[in-house]
Design an enzyme around this catalytic site. Structure first.
Site, PDB file in Angstrom:
ATOM      1  N   LYS B  99      19.214  59.944  -3.194  1.00  0.00           N
ATOM      2  CA  LYS B  99      20.495  59.889  -3.884  1.00  0.00           C
ATOM      3  C   LYS B  99      20.183  60.098  -5.351  1.00  0.00           C
ATOM      4  CE  LYS B  99      24.273  57.107  -5.563  1.00  0.00           C
ATOM      5  NZ  LYS B  99      24.984  55.836  -5.618  1.00  0.00           N
ATOM      6  N   GLY B 160      31.251  50.140 -10.078  1.00  0.00           N
ATOM      7  CA  GLY B 160      31.539  48.724 -10.217  1.00  0.00           C
ATOM      8  C   GLY B 160      32.921  48.396 -10.727  1.00  0.00           C
ATOM      9  N   ALA B 186      31.342  55.388  -5.485  1.00  0.00           N
ATOM     10  CA  ALA B 186      31.692  54.581  -6.673  1.00  0.00           C
ATOM     11  C   ALA B 186      33.187  54.412  -6.837  1.00  0.00           C
ATOM     12  CB  ALA B 186      31.127  55.164  -7.977  1.00  0.00           C
ATOM     13  N   ALA B 208      28.919  49.683  -2.564  1.00  0.00           N
ATOM     14  CA  ALA B 208      27.967  48.576  -2.606  1.00  0.00           C
ATOM     15  C   ALA B 208      28.683  47.285  -2.996  1.00  0.00           C
ATOM     16  CB  ALA B 208      26.816  48.880  -3.564  1.00  0.00           C
ATOM     17  N   THR B 209      29.020  47.162  -4.283  1.00  0.00           N
ATOM     18  CA  THR B 209      29.533  45.879  -4.754  1.00  0.00           C
ATOM     19  C   THR B 209      30.861  45.478  -4.128  1.00  0.00           C
ATOM     20  OG1 THR B 209      30.456  47.036  -6.665  1.00  0.00           O
ATOM     21  CG2 THR B 209      28.355  45.927  -6.981  1.00  0.00           C
TER      22      THR B 209
END
Lengths: 265, 265, 265, 265
Positions: B99, B160, B186, B208-209
């Site tokens: 990535k 994020g 994202a 992810a987050t």
């Protein structure tokens, strides 16, 4: 996913389906089964002598697949007509439940707030379990709950528009305050609309044409089923806050070098 | 849901997970398993002598649960550093996949478009399977495909931020034209964001987050899994058009009357 | 409204106009005058022998009404063509200023980020005052400033789309960081779009078809002039914060009664 | 800009101001004058014996600067209280005009639709010129017009929220159908909100805290004045359609060459 309880009746599915717009009973049946719904609205209309109904009708279909029928008062433009239609539906369908619609006009198909409250009061006094289709006004939703409705069903956007949730803050405000289940009714066009409604705090989603008029109703029914489940879980998982600034998820405090690297968590 | 094939490798899940933000390896493992992911990014960072890693590291975790690791170049601010890091990752992880992140600065965490293309070209020539994290510019996405990237991974919104898909038209334009898989990377904050990305035509979603920093990561992982499935099906079911005017789903051509009523389809 | 200074040239109007789409030179002149603009882009194209231009051309028009001409490189798909066209424009128009367009393709009309930076670097070295039409990527905007552009002109949405500012956060981020004037270029459809662009921090707005293709170009030109002024002042007046909860402006602490009432502030 | 006529009274300004939130009478006066308003709401409240009012009060201020006062019924939570307050206001201010507010609760400050209609009916019968503050429901707006209100004033978003127009389709629908002036009331935060309201078809905009609580009220008042003018003109200039695809404004059919170039229109 916990059961959705309306008027003490538990439902395992939080997707309430409508039957309008289906191309055939067979297509409808497949879509209903794929959606997993346990509650489906049916409209009442004038008897058409030439049309055979019998076992092939929606009513028989719902009985056969074990889905609870929710008669609605679609096509009613006054509180009086809605109350009359609800009573006929109770007689015909053997259920006290009614999806109450008092439509202001046949162009906007928006609810008439005053007629709606009047009809709801009458039907509640009459022993009905009333699920009113309402606009997205938090004050009207509260009033409908106060007069004894078993749920409130605010629109996301106009019936059949497929525009999703036009005013998310209103839906969120209705759900945050309600003491009865809140079911988004009208406007859902695609799966993310249904997921969003659940994330805003709705207890369920009611939709018809988004499934029945999709190119592949069975596939869209399945998508809606997943979407409601996704939104239900997301609403209870404690989402991350929205931030105006970026926030690194991976460490940005160094650059890997040969001989001393490790995989970061 | 059909498999997602990247560089001839089939993946049954269309959810690519990141590991950043997890509170512990145990929490991470539970969330990864709940998500159903088969591909998970891992960051490389400087070796910290005091930290025991061994079998308890992310690497071992992914091996144990059978998830393919996708090393990333997070923390790289130049094409040169990204290429170096990718090579170290290949050596360390035994995979050609990377990535690719070339970050412009540590405030916005936005990709540097020129450095990104430069690094992508180098790594493709070097035999890597390159999955670049890019902005939502359709032209840059096309360029990255043209230089040989195996997928393009445009952002929905900053890393994020949890702001979802800021410019749906751009994501839709990228997906409509791409000859390689498009994975939204994202910005996802909640399930409906992931469903929307799929409905816009993305082939997968990387996050992810949104999961690791949710209050209940396992529940949010499950929500994301359902959401990707919902969006995948909805994108293929032929949704109803958006209409500025309402459209009745139930018949409005009559009012039910005792003795001659029927249930409408 | 303070002057907008680009490359040390002060302009009293913050509205930059384009000439494309005008139905006639007469209509164009009226609209330009109504807009109050002091800077107007003109495109270069092949000479068409049958067309008389002379005093009736755009060039003469701008000279007559005292508006500075800004040659653009519309129709250029490579850095090389854009540089060549800019040089021809300088020769033809006697100005170092150029609106730099390097278009990726004739469907999206989006800028090619790599070709744009390349052409900008060349033209800056060549002594031009370069005003590049760019996408809304804050990183690319910064790069263009770094190579010496006199302003950056990010798009709100695609050329001619009339979709307004698709990603307000990007425009705000570009404006917040820029050391040169930021002029929103492309996508404006109506007056509120222009006001919003200014409120987001832009120093000016460039538009063409929103005025030239409106039913009443003069009226829309005037609307845009007011809108830019409104947005300019609003951006500097310190707007109230957005609140998720209502906040009373009038006192709610009492009910007026006869004999002891007063008018509240 | 044509005059706005309410109940046969022509107003040259389409900006109706509120007085709530002003830091002082002096600041209020400057802002009112800068806004150009000719109609300003004033609240009635209990007499506070210790407070000197006399010539320094709002009432005297409006008289001095020649602005018509519009008493409101802010702080009234029932139709009965609103009617009483309106009558006291008529007596105190010598005007039949009233801005009718029947607020559902002091948290949302949203109108109570049923109480609003009831109070409006009573006041109209009583000879008042009633301008009701309502939610954005097109059906309720129509009902208020039907009972004889001289204008309808739907909210953009909750009072004091500064969130702008939450549901533009509703405002557009109200304006498209109304036979009386439609004035957006509540929610305006900045100039582009006011411009948008006018573009959606509103005949005027009512705002208070957006100006009185801005850092520089005079500047924001001026911005609002320009914005209303901009939106008024834009609504009547026939805007370009929104297009999902780009549309070239400058010619893309050729590249300029030395010796045979011309300036394109």
């Amino acid at each position: 996913m916990a059961e959705l309880t309306i008027a003490e009746v538990p439902l395992r599915s939080r997707l309430v389906m409508g039957t309008g717009g289906a191309s055939s009973l067979l297509a409808l049946e497949d879509a209903l089964v794929a959606s997993g719904t346990e509650l489906t609205t049916v409209a009442l209309r004038r008897f058409s002598p030439g049309v055979a109904t019998g076992d092939h009708g929606v009513w028989a279909l719902l009985e056969r697949v074990g889905i609870r029928a929710l008669p609605n008062t679609a096509g009613c433009f006054t509180a009086r007509d809605a109350v009359l239609t609800a009573r006929l539906g109770r007689e015909a369908c053997g259920t006290d439940w009614v999806k109450l619609e008092v439509i202001a006009d046949d162009v906007t198909l928006l609810p008439d707030p005053l007629g709606l409250v009047e009809a709801a009061e009458t039907l509640v006094r009459d022993g009905f379990v009333v699920l009113p289709y309402t606009n997205d006004d938090p004050i009207l939703a509260r009033r409908l709950e106060d007069v004894g409705c078993a749920a409130v069903m605010p629109l996301g956007s106009p019936i059949g528009s497929g525009l999703g949730v036009a005013n998310p803050r209103n839906i969120e405000a209705i759900a945050a305050r309600a003491g009865v289940p809140v079911i988004l009714d009208a406007g859902v066009g695609t799966a993310s609309d249904a997921a969003l409604a659940m994330e805003l705090g709705c207890d369920g989603v009611l939709l018809a044409t988004a499934v029945t008029r999709a190119t592949d109703p069975v596939r869209m029914a399945r998508a809606m089923r997943f979407a409601v489940q996704a939104g239900y879980d997301a609403a209870r998982a404690g989402r991350v806050p929205r931030r105006e600034q970026a926030l690194a998820s991976s460490p940005v405090d160094g650059v890997a070098r040969a001989g001393n690297l490790d995989l970061a968590l």
